[in-house]
Write an enzyme that holds these catalytic residues in place. Structure first.
Site, mmCIF file in Angstrom:
data_model
loop_
_atom_site.group_PDB
_atom_site.id
_atom_site.type_symbol
_atom_site.label_atom_id
_atom_site.label_comp_id
_atom_site.label_asym_id
_atom_site.label_seq_id
_atom_site.Cartn_x
_atom_site.Cartn_y
_atom_site.Cartn_z
ATOM 1 N N GLU A 57 0.828 -1.208 0.000
ATOM 2 C CA GLU A 57 0.000 0.000 0.000
ATOM 3 C C GLU A 57 0.858 1.252 0.000
ATOM 4 O O GLU A 57 2.088 1.190 0.048
ATOM 5 C CB GLU A 57 -0.952 -0.059 1.205
ATOM 6 C CG GLU A 57 -1.880 -1.271 1.118
ATOM 7 C CD GLU A 57 -2.893 -1.360 2.242
ATOM 8 O OE1 GLU A 57 -2.756 -0.647 3.259
ATOM 9 O OE2 GLU A 57 -3.840 -2.160 2.090
ATOM 10 N N GLU A 68 -1.618 -10.330 -5.845
ATOM 11 C CA GLU A 68 -1.633 -11.107 -7.086
ATOM 12 C C GLU A 68 -0.893 -10.380 -8.194
ATOM 13 O O GLU A 68 -0.112 -10.971 -8.946
ATOM 14 C CB GLU A 68 -3.083 -11.351 -7.547
ATOM 15 C CG GLU A 68 -3.936 -12.133 -6.561
ATOM 16 C CD GLU A 68 -4.691 -11.255 -5.573
ATOM 17 O OE1 GLU A 68 -4.105 -10.270 -5.077
ATOM 18 O OE2 GLU A 68 -5.858 -11.560 -5.293
HETATM 19 N N1 THU Z 1 -5.981 -7.061 -1.775
HETATM 20 C C1 THU Z 1 -5.120 -7.912 -2.394
HETATM 21 O O1 THU Z 1 -3.894 -7.732 -2.347
HETATM 22 N N2 THU Z 1 -5.633 -8.974 -3.057
HETATM 23 C C2 THU Z 1 -6.954 -9.327 -3.058
HETATM 24 O O2 THU Z 1 -7.307 -10.348 -3.622
HETATM 25 C C3 THU Z 1 -7.933 -8.475 -2.373
HETATM 26 C C4 THU Z 1 -7.415 -7.185 -1.858
HETATM 27 C C5 THU Z 1 -5.429 -5.946 -0.995
HETATM 28 C C6 THU Z 1 -5.582 -4.580 -1.566
HETATM 29 C C7 THU Z 1 -5.454 -3.740 -0.312
HETATM 30 O O3 THU Z 1 -4.087 -3.536 -0.020
HETATM 31 C C8 THU Z 1 -6.056 -4.594 0.767
HETATM 32 O O4 THU Z 1 -6.035 -5.916 0.269
HETATM 33 C C9 THU Z 1 -7.478 -4.213 1.142
HETATM 34 O O5 THU Z 1 -8.281 -4.126 0.034
#
Ligand code: THU
Length: 143
Positions: A57, A68
């Site tokens: 983030e 992913e």
């Molecule tokens: N997120 C992922 O990395 N992969 C997913 O399949 C769902 C969401 C992350 C994005 C963000 O950093 C956090 O999870 C909350 O949405």
């Protein structure tokens, strides 16, 4: 039975449990101070190489990148584009982590006939293909 606590929803497949375990480990590197929602991914190429990813983030929230997509970008940037499967892990115990729409499209770029394993922390999982997760998709063949 060496791992009776791991009871996949769908048929057992060689290497799946290991890939899920690797995605669970990758989750530990997640940088998610804003959402506090760690996600890990483990991507296996057709020739058996594994690339991991975690969500990363940013203080400028919209720049955050999913686990992913990071795993796929790591693989592509090292010359691998042919994928067999991706395992995804989060801390959710009540449901299997499901990839966001953006990540489904990102996966689809590299084919629709490969597997997505959506897991829970206990190693149980739900298996779907990219095709099933993103039906009637738009991809490179359409251009
Ligand atoms: N997120 C992922 O990395 N992969 C997913 O399949 C769902 C969401 C992350 C994005 C963000 O950093 C956090 O999870 C909350 O949405």
């Amino acid at each position: 039975m060496s791992t009776p606590h791991l009871t996949p929803e769908h048929g057992m497949q060689e290497g799946v449990m290991g890939l899920i375990r690797t995605s669970l480990e990758a989750k530990e590197f997640a940088y998610c101070p804003y959402s506090k929602f760690p996600v890990g991914a483990a991507l296996m190429t057709r020739d058996g190489k594994v690339f991991t990813g975690c969500n990363v983030e940013n203080a400028c929230y919209n720049l955050g990148v999913c686990a992913e997509r990071n795993a796929i970008s790591k693989a592509v940037s090292e010359g691998y584009r042919d994928f067999k499967a991706i395992a995804i892990a989060s801390k959710m115990t009540d449901q299997f982590i499901s990839p966001c729409g953006g990540c489904r499209q990102f996966m689809r770029e590299f084919g629709v006939n490969w597997d997505v394993y959506m897991s829970k922390p206990d190693g149980t999982y739900k298996q779907m293909t990219v095709e099933a997760l993103l039906p009637r998709s738009f991809g490179p063949e359409d251009l």
